[in-house]
Design a protein around this motif. Structure first.
Motif, PDB file in Angstrom:
ATOM      1  N   PHE A  41      18.735  -2.498  -9.815  1.00  0.00           N
ATOM      2  CA  PHE A  41      19.555  -1.149  -9.500  1.00  0.00           C
ATOM      3  C   PHE A  41      19.865  -0.908  -7.948  1.00  0.00           C
ATOM      4  CE2 PHE A  41      16.213  -0.609 -13.305  1.00  0.00           C
ATOM      5  CZ  PHE A  41      17.408  -0.941 -14.116  1.00  0.00           C
ATOM      6  N   HIS A  42      19.338  -1.833  -7.189  1.00  0.00           N
ATOM      7  CA  HIS A  42      20.097  -1.686  -5.867  1.00  0.00           C
ATOM      8  C   HIS A  42      19.887  -3.030  -5.432  1.00  0.00           C
ATOM      9  CE1 HIS A  42      15.656  -1.678  -4.040  1.00  0.00           C
ATOM     10  NE2 HIS A  42      16.403  -2.081  -3.059  1.00  0.00           N
ATOM     11  N   ASP A  43      20.409  -3.461  -4.163  1.00  0.00           N
ATOM     12  CA  ASP A  43      20.820  -4.610  -3.732  1.00  0.00           C
ATOM     13  C   ASP A  43      19.577  -4.829  -2.651  1.00  0.00           C
ATOM     14  OD1 ASP A  43      22.500  -6.843  -3.927  1.00  0.00           O
ATOM     15  OD2 ASP A  43      23.916  -6.122  -2.309  1.00  0.00           O
ATOM     16  N   HIS A  59       8.476   0.102 -11.695  1.00  0.00           N
ATOM     17  CA  HIS A  59       9.000   1.094 -10.329  1.00  0.00           C
ATOM     18  C   HIS A  59       9.505   0.286  -9.384  1.00  0.00           C
ATOM     19  CE1 HIS A  59       8.872   4.569  -7.993  1.00  0.00           C
ATOM     20  NE2 HIS A  59       8.488   3.825  -6.892  1.00  0.00           N
ATOM     21  N   CYS A  60      10.619   0.604  -8.664  1.00  0.00           N
ATOM     22  CA  CYS A  60      11.111   0.087  -7.599  1.00  0.00           C
ATOM     23  C   CYS A  60      10.570   0.797  -6.274  1.00  0.00           C
ATOM     24  CB  CYS A  60      12.602   0.062  -7.579  1.00  0.00           C
ATOM     25  SG  CYS A  60      13.472  -0.801  -6.307  1.00  0.00           S
ATOM     26  N   PHE A  61       9.963   0.006  -5.703  1.00  0.00           N
ATOM     27  CA  PHE A  61       9.551   0.708  -4.228  1.00  0.00           C
ATOM     28  C   PHE A  61      10.594   0.799  -2.970  1.00  0.00           C
ATOM     29  CE2 PHE A  61       5.857  -0.184  -6.369  1.00  0.00           C
ATOM     30  CZ  PHE A  61       5.057   0.771  -6.367  1.00  0.00           C
ATOM     31  N   GLY A  62      11.799   0.061  -3.455  1.00  0.00           N
ATOM     32  CA  GLY A  62      13.002   0.234  -2.840  1.00  0.00           C
ATOM     33  C   GLY A  62      13.987   1.439  -2.932  1.00  0.00           C
ATOM     34  N   CYS A  63      14.395   1.539  -4.147  1.00  0.00           N
ATOM     35  CA  CYS A  63      15.012   2.891  -4.376  1.00  0.00           C
ATOM     36  C   CYS A  63      14.447   3.938  -5.202  1.00  0.00           C
ATOM     37  CB  CYS A  63      16.465   2.051  -5.381  1.00  0.00           C
ATOM     38  SG  CYS A  63      16.031   1.530  -6.763  1.00  0.00           S
ATOM     39  N   GLY A  64      13.243   3.787  -5.560  1.00  0.00           N
ATOM     40  CA  GLY A  64      12.431   4.835  -6.095  1.00  0.00           C
ATOM     41  C   GLY A  64      12.650   5.132  -7.527  1.00  0.00           C
TER      42      GLY A  64
HETATM   43 ZN   LIG Z   1      15.479  -0.610  -6.535  1.00  0.00          ZN
END
Ligand SMILES: [Zn+2]
Length: 630
Positions: A41-43, A59-64
């Protein structure tokens, strides 16, 4: 109309989230019970996307972003809740029951099932129909002859599901109408075109390749012209953009190749459907092709996720080109892309300008495998292509080669690679190393022009910088231990000291967001309830008891990797962080009691406070012994 709650829960329970995610993202182990990969969901270039199978959450700790398996499917496939549940239910073999909003039962009518599912179903039926038609008498013989002429027998056609679209113009329509598909669905599927006198078959008298998404569902077709009187001149015709077919996102063969791509950490990008077939039949099972469009940024993203690409272990992307000018231009264009992608990009060009399909037919399977084995790094290919036309036997030719080649080397941004290629360039030109180094340095100091960032890149960049919902000061040890304790309460309730954890009251957590999560843990019944439930059901119970804004934090805490590499270590860790929160809580109580004792001086009240103080201190001692004793 909605799906019954029990059925949604059954779908959640019976679906393995790691399997669903693995269809889109290559996951690797990240501590006990945790897996990670590149966020879809994000690069991103290093993985911050975590999945925790036991609790059924990601959970993505990059984009939340984060949630359960249903929300993952919703987001990754752009589906509504109902459609996502339907898709997972079909996979798990669960028959869904629906109810109206008042809770009464309702019978399911076809048109109420999600549209995406209907379009997938239409394509499944169509693919089967076309494949059967390939064996029919009459016109289909031309299609079979085409395949045989390229070295593909009946088994190969079956393996790839190749089909034939009858020439009549409405055979498919009749077939799908007979199966209950509506005119609206036929139009939306892209299988039918809209003419003045109504719908007609989009594909007529053509050889068809079903194009599948990563999960193996047919989402469209690629069609090759076979007959001279075909009203459409284009050699290849594809499904138009539909709700399920986006040409910038599909890769032909990805469903067959994805396992080998992840295993070998290599993907081979070829130019056509027959090349994909030839590669797979020759044993190059990582081959895919774009469908009617150039390999673009969205394809890069898909390929990266399948490779599990991150900064530490680069996978290989091998492009095959048939060696003509178009292929070389394409390779040079690829040079303009993200350089980290380029650094692991290879070019395979057959010497006699053949594509993999021709190569297999003329020289056999081994020749196709050799083509891929003889790949050269894209940088090397780009530099050598640049100097290839020059006569390097003359001094003038070599100087011209230096002028042309140095800027190409200068565009390599990796500081470790640039001098290496400068040396290579010197070797290829047959020149001394110093003048080449100087030329490269000069070209680097005055680049012709910088590539502007595309709007797309800028957008995903913004997204990547978006902060997760709650940030705490990482230097604050109390906040850290509160976070760690909540992670354990959510993820491994069986490993935490349950009585101690349940004794923690509403004041035990001091960071407001964590206190809210702890409130939800207590409202859901605490550890006593947690050990009675499965992992996903426990976290779901906490999520339900948490106020809406706190929900993402619950997910995040339930998915965060725990720093332990064995079950024993995990148990020690879970025990110690929870006891630490207990200790901090007691310590605060001790401070309060001390000041109270001092304030009260002597007397009955003071004696009671003093007794409380002694009890609290003894409790703290025993906690400390348990923490250090393990
Ligand atoms: Zn992400």
């Amino acid at each position: 109309m909605r799906i019954r709650r029990e059925d949604v829960e059954a779908v959640r329970e019976r679906t393995r989230i790691e399997e669903i995610v693995a269809e889109h993202v290559t996951l690797k182990a990240a501590g006990v019970g945790s897996m990670k990969g590149l966020c879809p969901f994000h690069d991103e270039k290093s993985p911050s996307f975590h999945v925790r199978p036991q609790v059924g959450l990601w959970h993505c700790f990059g984009c939340g972003e984060g949630g359960d398996v249903i929300s993952f499917v919703q987001k990754v496939d752009h589906l509504g809740f109902t459609e996502a549940v339907e898709r997972l239910a079909a996979r798990a073999g669960i028959e869904l029951r629906y109810e109206d909003d008042s809770g009464g039962r309702a019978t399911v009518r076809r048109d109420q099932v999600g549209q995406r599912q209907r379009l997938i179903e239409a394509h499944r039926v169509a693919a089967q129909f076309y494949a059967e038609q390939l064996g029919a008498a009459g016109d289909a013989a031309v299609a079979r002859q085409f395949l045989l002429g390229r070295g593909f027998d009946r088994d190969a056609a079956v393996r790839f599901g190749v089909g034939f679209a009858p020439r009549s113009g409405e055979a498919m329509l009749r077939h799908l109408r007979g199966r209950g598909f509506t005119e609206e669905e036929l139009t939306a599927s892209g299988l039918a075109g809209q003419g003045r006198r109504g719908l007609y078959d989009r594909f007529r008298g053509r050889l068809l390749w079903p194009i599948r998404d990563v999960t193996g569902d047919v989402v469209g077709f690629g069609a090759r012209r076979l007959f001279d009187d075909d009203g459409i001149a284009a050699k290849y015709l594809n499904t138009p953009e539909t709700a399920i077919y986006k040409k910038s996102h599909v890769l032909y063969g990805v469903d067959l190749a994805k396992k080998e791509i992840a295993r070998q950490r290599q993907v081979v990008v070829v130019e056509g459907y027959t090349d994909v077939m030839a590669c797979h039949l020759a044993g190059v099972e990582t081959a895919v092709a774009t469908c009617g469009t150039a390999f673009g940024p969205d394809h890069i993203r898909i390929v990266r996720r399948l490779l599990g690409d991150d900064s530490r272990f680069g996978g290989q992307v091998v492009f095959t080109f048939d060696g003509d000018e178009a292929g070389q231009k394409a390779a040079l264009r690829a040079f303009e892309e993200d350089q980290r992608f380029v650094a692991q990009t290879y070019i395979a060009v057959a010497r006699d300008g053949m594509d993999p399909c021709d190569l297999r037919q003329t020289h056999g399977d081994q020749a196709v495998r050799d083509l891929i084995a003889d790949r050269q790094p894209l940088f090397e290919f780009a530099i050598r292509t640049t100097i290839a036309q020059l006569d390097l036997d003359t001094a003038e030719g070599r100087v011209a080669g230096l002028r042309a080649g140095a800027p190409v080397v200068a565009r390599i941004r990796d500081p470790a690679l640039r001098p290496e290629y400068a040396r290579q360039l010197a070797k290829w030109l047959g020149m001394e190393i110093e003048p080449v180094m100087r030329a490269v340095a000069a070209a680097a100091a005055h680049p012709a022009r910088e590539q502007p960032r595309s709007a797309d890149q800028a957008k995903s960049g913004d997204q990547a910088n978006r902060a997760p919902s709650i940030r705490i000061d990482p230097r604050d040890p109390v906040a850290r231990v509160e976070r760690e304790a909540l992670e354990c309460l959510l993820q491994v309730p069986r490993l935490v000291p349950g009585l101690d954890a349940d004794a923690l009251d509403g004041q035990a957590f001091t960071v407001p967001a964590f206190r809210a999560v702890h409130d939800a843990v207590r409202a859901a019944g605490g550890m006593a309830a947690a050990v009675e439930l499965s992992g996903p059901a426990w976290v779901e119970a906490v999520r339900e008891n948490a106020p809406e804004p706190v929900n993402p934090l619950v997910t995040q805490l339930a998915v965060a990797p725990l720093p332990a590499d064995s079950d024993e270590a995990l148990e020690r860790y879970a025990c110690s962080v929870v006891l630490r929160v207990c200790e901090l809580d007691v310590t605060r109580r001790i401070a309060d009691l001390r000041s109270r004792v001092q304030r009260l001086g002597s007397g009955e009240e003071s004696a009671a406070a003093f007794a409380d103080l002694l009890a609290a201190e003894s409790q703290r001692r025993s906690l400390r012994e348990r923490i250090t004793g393990g």
